[in-house]
Each structure stands twice: as C-alpha cells, then as structure tokens.
Design an enzyme around this catalytic site. Structure first.
Site, PDB file in Angstrom:
ATOM      1  N   CYS A 162     -15.445   3.138  20.755  1.00 40.24           N
ATOM      2  CA  CYS A 162     -16.274   2.039  20.227  1.00 40.24           C
ATOM      3  C   CYS A 162     -17.713   2.168  20.743  1.00 40.24           C
ATOM      4  CB  CYS A 162     -15.702   0.679  20.634  1.00 40.24           C
ATOM      5  SG  CYS A 162     -14.272   0.152  19.654  1.00 40.24           S
TER       6      CYS A 162
ATOM      7  N   ARG B 288      -4.215   2.158  21.100  1.00 36.60           N
ATOM      8  CA  ARG B 288      -3.686   3.205  20.231  1.00 36.60           C
ATOM      9  C   ARG B 288      -2.246   3.596  20.566  1.00 36.60           C
ATOM     10  NH1 ARG B 288      -5.005   9.298  19.667  1.00 36.60           N
ATOM     11  NH2 ARG B 288      -4.958   9.130  21.912  1.00 36.60           N
TER      12      ARG B 288
ATOM     13  N   CYS C 191      -7.239  -2.973   3.678  1.00 38.39           N
ATOM     14  CA  CYS C 191      -6.981  -1.525   3.638  1.00 38.39           C
ATOM     15  C   CYS C 191      -7.742  -0.855   2.486  1.00 38.39           C
ATOM     16  CB  CYS C 191      -5.488  -1.219   3.541  1.00 38.39           C
ATOM     17  SG  CYS C 191      -5.141   0.549   3.540  1.00 38.39           S
TER      18      CYS C 191
ATOM     19  N   CYS D 255     -12.465  -2.917  19.759  1.00 42.73           N
ATOM     20  CA  CYS D 255     -12.504  -3.609  21.055  1.00 42.73           C
ATOM     21  C   CYS D 255     -13.934  -3.755  21.567  1.00 42.73           C
ATOM     22  CB  CYS D 255     -11.635  -2.886  22.077  1.00 42.73           C
ATOM     23  SG  CYS D 255     -12.375  -1.375  22.755  1.00 42.73           S
TER      24      CYS D 255
ATOM     25  N   HIS E 258       0.370  -3.890   6.127  1.00 48.39           N
ATOM     26  CA  HIS E 258      -0.833  -3.776   6.964  1.00 48.39           C
ATOM     27  C   HIS E 258      -2.083  -4.226   6.205  1.00 48.39           C
ATOM     28  CE1 HIS E 258      -0.517  -0.125   4.599  1.00 48.39           C
ATOM     29  NE2 HIS E 258      -1.833  -0.057   4.658  1.00 48.39           N
ATOM     30  N   GLU E 259      -1.869  -4.888   5.051  1.00 51.77           N
ATOM     31  CA  GLU E 259      -3.013  -5.230   4.208  1.00 51.77           C
ATOM     32  C   GLU E 259      -2.942  -6.734   3.917  1.00 51.77           C
ATOM     33  OE1 GLU E 259      -4.404  -2.353   0.916  1.00 51.77           O
ATOM     34  OE2 GLU E 259      -3.467  -3.988  -0.168  1.00 51.77           O
TER      35      GLU E 259
ATOM     36  N   ARG F 225      -2.559  -2.636  -7.784  1.00 48.96           N
ATOM     37  CA  ARG F 225      -2.159  -3.262  -6.532  1.00 48.96           C
ATOM     38  C   ARG F 225      -1.256  -4.456  -6.796  1.00 48.96           C
ATOM     39  NH1 ARG F 225      -2.465  -0.135  -3.054  1.00 48.96           N
ATOM     40  NH2 ARG F 225      -3.516  -0.498  -1.078  1.00 48.96           N
TER      41      ARG F 225
ATOM     42  N   CYS G 257       0.839  -1.207   0.000  1.00 46.98           N
ATOM     43  CA  CYS G 257       0.000   0.000   0.000  1.00 46.98           C
ATOM     44  C   CYS G 257       0.870   1.251   0.000  1.00 46.98           C
ATOM     45  CB  CYS G 257      -0.890  -0.045   1.237  1.00 46.98           C
ATOM     46  SG  CYS G 257      -1.900   1.410   1.494  1.00 46.98           S
ATOM     47  N   HIS G 258       0.293   2.367  -0.448  1.00 45.80           N
ATOM     48  CA  HIS G 258       1.021   3.641  -0.430  1.00 45.80           C
ATOM     49  C   HIS G 258       1.467   4.027   0.973  1.00 45.80           C
ATOM     50  CE1 HIS G 258      -0.663   4.168  -4.509  1.00 45.80           C
ATOM     51  NE2 HIS G 258       0.447   4.846  -4.683  1.00 45.80           N
ATOM     52  N   THR G 259       0.712   3.613   1.975  1.00 43.07           N
ATOM     53  CA  THR G 259       1.086   3.980   3.350  1.00 43.07           C
ATOM     54  C   THR G 259       2.388   3.291   3.761  1.00 43.07           C
ATOM     55  OG1 THR G 259      -1.249   4.224   3.811  1.00 43.07           O
ATOM     56  CG2 THR G 259       0.206   4.208   5.700  1.00 43.07           C
TER      57      THR G 259
ATOM     58  N   CYS H 102     -14.152   0.429  24.483  1.00 47.44           N
ATOM     59  CA  CYS H 102     -13.598   1.755  24.791  1.00 47.44           C
ATOM     60  C   CYS H 102     -14.664   2.829  24.507  1.00 47.44           C
ATOM     61  CB  CYS H 102     -12.331   2.009  23.966  1.00 47.44           C
ATOM     62  SG  CYS H 102     -12.642   2.351  22.220  1.00 47.44           S
TER      63      CYS H 102
ATOM     64  N   CYS I   6     -11.163   3.167  17.366  1.00 49.22           N
ATOM     65  CA  CYS I   6     -10.982   2.499  18.662  1.00 49.22           C
ATOM     66  C   CYS I   6      -9.680   2.964  19.310  1.00 49.22           C
ATOM     67  CB  CYS I   6     -10.930   0.988  18.422  1.00 49.22           C
ATOM     68  SG  CYS I   6     -10.555   0.007  19.881  1.00 49.22           S
TER      69      CYS I   6
HETATM   70 ZN   LIG Z   1      -3.053   0.908   3.318  1.00 52.83          ZN
HETATM   71 ZN   LIG Z   2     -12.474   0.284  21.129  1.00 49.72          ZN
END
Ligand SMILES: [Zn+2]
Ligand SMILES: [Zn+2]
Length: 375
Positions: free
Chosen positions: A98, A110, A169, A92, A62-63, A370, A40-42, A95, A106
């Site tokens: 959420c 974090r 993602c 979760c 992350h994907e 992709r 991904c670009h991120t 929290c 969430c």
């Molecule tokens: Zn991404």
């Molecule tokens: Zn949460």
C-alpha cells in the site's frame, strides 16, 4: 446469529441454500447485511473445482453491496448504517505494498484470506459446529457476513445495491484496467478480446478515457449490439477474419505514414492463453501495451517470441483493475450516480437466493451478462 447462505459443500456440486451460524465481528471487523450480490465467473471457477486454491465447504460470493450493522472493537473508519461494498482486495494503507503507491495488491491479510479465514486465523461461519470457509474475504452469498474493516469501501448511501454490487468486481476490474493499469489516453486505439461483462466494462472504460477506435472481438455475433451500447466502434468475429486474426487486426488499425498497424492498447478478457498471445501481437510495435485480465486455468502458460517484447510491446496484468478499493470504489459509485458509466443494462437478471444455481446456469449458457441475487 443465524443467517441464510448458499453453501458450497464440494467442487462441482450445486450450492445448497440453508441457515448457517455467524459469529459477530471481532476487533477490527465489521458485520454487514448484504443487500445484493453479483454472480461472477470467479465464483464459478472455484465452484467447478478448477481453482487450485479453492477450499470447501465455503460460502462463495465476492461482488456485494450492503449495510454495516455492527462493528467490532477498534473500528473507526465505518459505523452502523454506512453503505459499503466488500473488497476482496483490501486497502490497509500501512503495508509495504500500500505504501509503495505502485500496486493495489495489499498484503495485510493476504495469507489468512487465502486460507478462507479472518485475519485472526479463525472463521466466523459454521454449521452444527463445523467450520465453513470464508471466500476471497467476502462470502457475499450469505445474507450477513463479517469482513475486516480494511476490506470495506464506504459508498454513497443513495446508490442502489442491486446495481453497485457489480462495482465490487466486474465494473472496477474492467474500467480500472483501462484507467489504472493501461493508463489509456485520449485518441488511443484499442482492441478488447471477449465481450462478456468484463469486456463490456473495458469498453466503457475506454470510452470514458477518450479512446478513438474501440474494436471488440468475440465469437458470438450477438455481442456486437452489446459492445455498441457501451462505446465499441468496430466488431470482429474471429470466424470472419481468416486463418489468423492478428494480421487482420493489425491491418484494421493502420494509421499514419508508416502504416505499421496494431492497437495502442489491447485487453484479454477471455482467460484463453492463445487469445492472450494474439492480444499482445495485435498491439503496436514500439509502444503497444497488452493487459491480461482473464484468469486462465491452473497450470496454463502464456508464450510469444521475445522479438515481440524487444520491439517495444509490453505485456501486463491486472487484478481488481489496479484499484485501491477504499479510495477508488467510492469514486466509481459516484461516476455511476453521475451517469458517467452505465451498469443497469448489464444486470440482465435479478434472482432470489433460493434460485442462485439458476444464475450459474445462465452464466454457462451465455444467457446473462450479470445475474444479481437480491436478499
Ligand atoms: Zn469477480
Ligand atoms: Zn496494505
């Protein structure tokens, strides 16, 4: 255990594919065998060094999509053998965020996630005893990875990993921006700025939501054909739109007796702050909503005249398409399995982990929509 992974040792350098040590899951965590992961670009944003919160050394990615192979004490919502998609935005369900039902952001893990750690403040990855950071809580550029239970979505086991990883993602971000954030209604007009992977997913989200006129804007004329595959009805290359694309787009979207023009919904998928302004100003007076999806570089700011907002336009943003991962991601996998959305045409390249750097090069050159690494 040992696992193969692509290591990001420092900013601006290619990834190094090697073996790393991975500790098993602790309480509330699960061990996943990653079967496929998108690039991904991120990931590129962090690897380039432009991400002010980027940490090194790290295992990016992350994907992903994979299978649960072990669970730590206290894990109840998934078990060995379940097919899952890792979530960089966990859910979760406890929290304040959420429970608010107003956001998907969430806050349960974090702070540790931002530090590249598991929720107990330590990392499961190391090389020769040296700690390696997790990334976005996922680190899917490793064949095996550990995640908190609240950061995996259990999905249909019949779904192909090399396609549904993209739901981790890009697909969810684009479609979710339309459905969860903008809440587009049947018959709406919309403009999508930037027809990369996210923009194409916004387009198919608009089609799914029943939008009437779907205008795609991109500097690359090759993207016209891509947009049309997913439901785009009109294409504009800003080079053909004169000095200012805003009046051009407003003119294109004039409907009704008052002939005001402007789209009901606009989406920025470029990360360019000038384009974000154009997107806002090309939305309809009185009710236009403009959604920022693209991530801009560190320190950049957006601006417009307050008049634009006073006259009824709304400027909004979205992360992970406003999706609550454990609840919404399995549904999107089912939409794919039912043929309601397309993913296959967007996966333009399949790679081995050893060739992961080639995936980044093809992203830079615009050759790929992709690339997916299959383990
Ligand atoms: Zn991404
Ligand atoms: Zn949460």
């Amino acid at each position: 255990m040992r696992t193969r992974a692509a290591l990001a040792l420092e900013a601006g350098k290619p990834l190094v594919v090697t073996e790393v040590d991975l500790e098993g899951p602790k309480a509330g965590e699960v061990l996943i065998e990653v079967k496929a992961t998108g690039i991904c670009h991120t990931d590129d944003f962090t690897l380039s060094g432009a991400d002010p919160e980027g940490l090194f050394p790290a295992i990016l990615g992350h994907e992903g999509a994979g299978v649960v192979v072990d669970v730590g004490p206290g894990v109840t919502s998934v078990k060995k053998g379940d097919h899952v998609i890792p979530l960089y935005t966990p859910e979760c369900r406890e929290c304040p965020s959420c429970l608010s039902r107003k956001t998907n952001l969430c806050t349960a893990i974090r702070s540790t996630q931002g530090q590249g750690m598991m929720p107990d403040g330590t990392s499961r990855f190391s090389v020769n005893g040296e700690k390696i950071h997790h990334y976005m809580g996922c680190s899917t550029f490793s064949n095996f990875t550990v995640l908190p239970e609240i950061a995996v979505a259990k999905v249909n086991p019949d779904a192909p990993f090399d396609k549904i990883c993209y739901i981790g993602c890009g697909v969810t971000t684009g479609i979710g921006a339309v459905i969860n954030t903008a809440k587009v209604e049947i018959g709406a007009t919309a403009i999508v700025f930037g027809l990369g992977g996210i923009g194409l997913n916004v387009i198919q989200g608009l089609k799914l939501a029943g939008a009437d006129m779907i205008i795609g804007v991109d500097l690359n004329d090759d993207k016209k054909e891509w947009g049309e595959k997913f439901g785009m009805t009109h294409f504009v290359n800003p080079r053909d739109a004169g000095d200012d694309i805003v009046p051009f787009l407003v003119n294109m979207t004039k409907r009704g007796a008052d002939q005001i023009g402007g789209a009901d919904y606009t989406f920025d998928c470029t990360g360019n702050t000038k384009v974000m302004r154009q997107a806002l100003e090309a939305s309809h007076r009185g009710w236009g909503k403009s959604v920022v999806i693209g991530v801009a570089g560190a320190g950049q700011e957006i601006s417009t005249r307050p008049f634009q907002l006073v006259t009824g336009r709304s400027w909004m943003g979205t992360a992970f398409g406003g999706a609550r991962g454990r609840t919404d991601v399995p549904k999107i996998v089912d939409w794919y399995m039912d043929g309601k959305i397309q993913i296959d045409p967007m996966i333009t390249h399949l790679l081995k982990l050893d060739d992961i750097n080639k995936g980044f090069e093809m992203m830079h050159s615009g050759e790929s929509i992709r690339s997916v690494v299959v383990y």
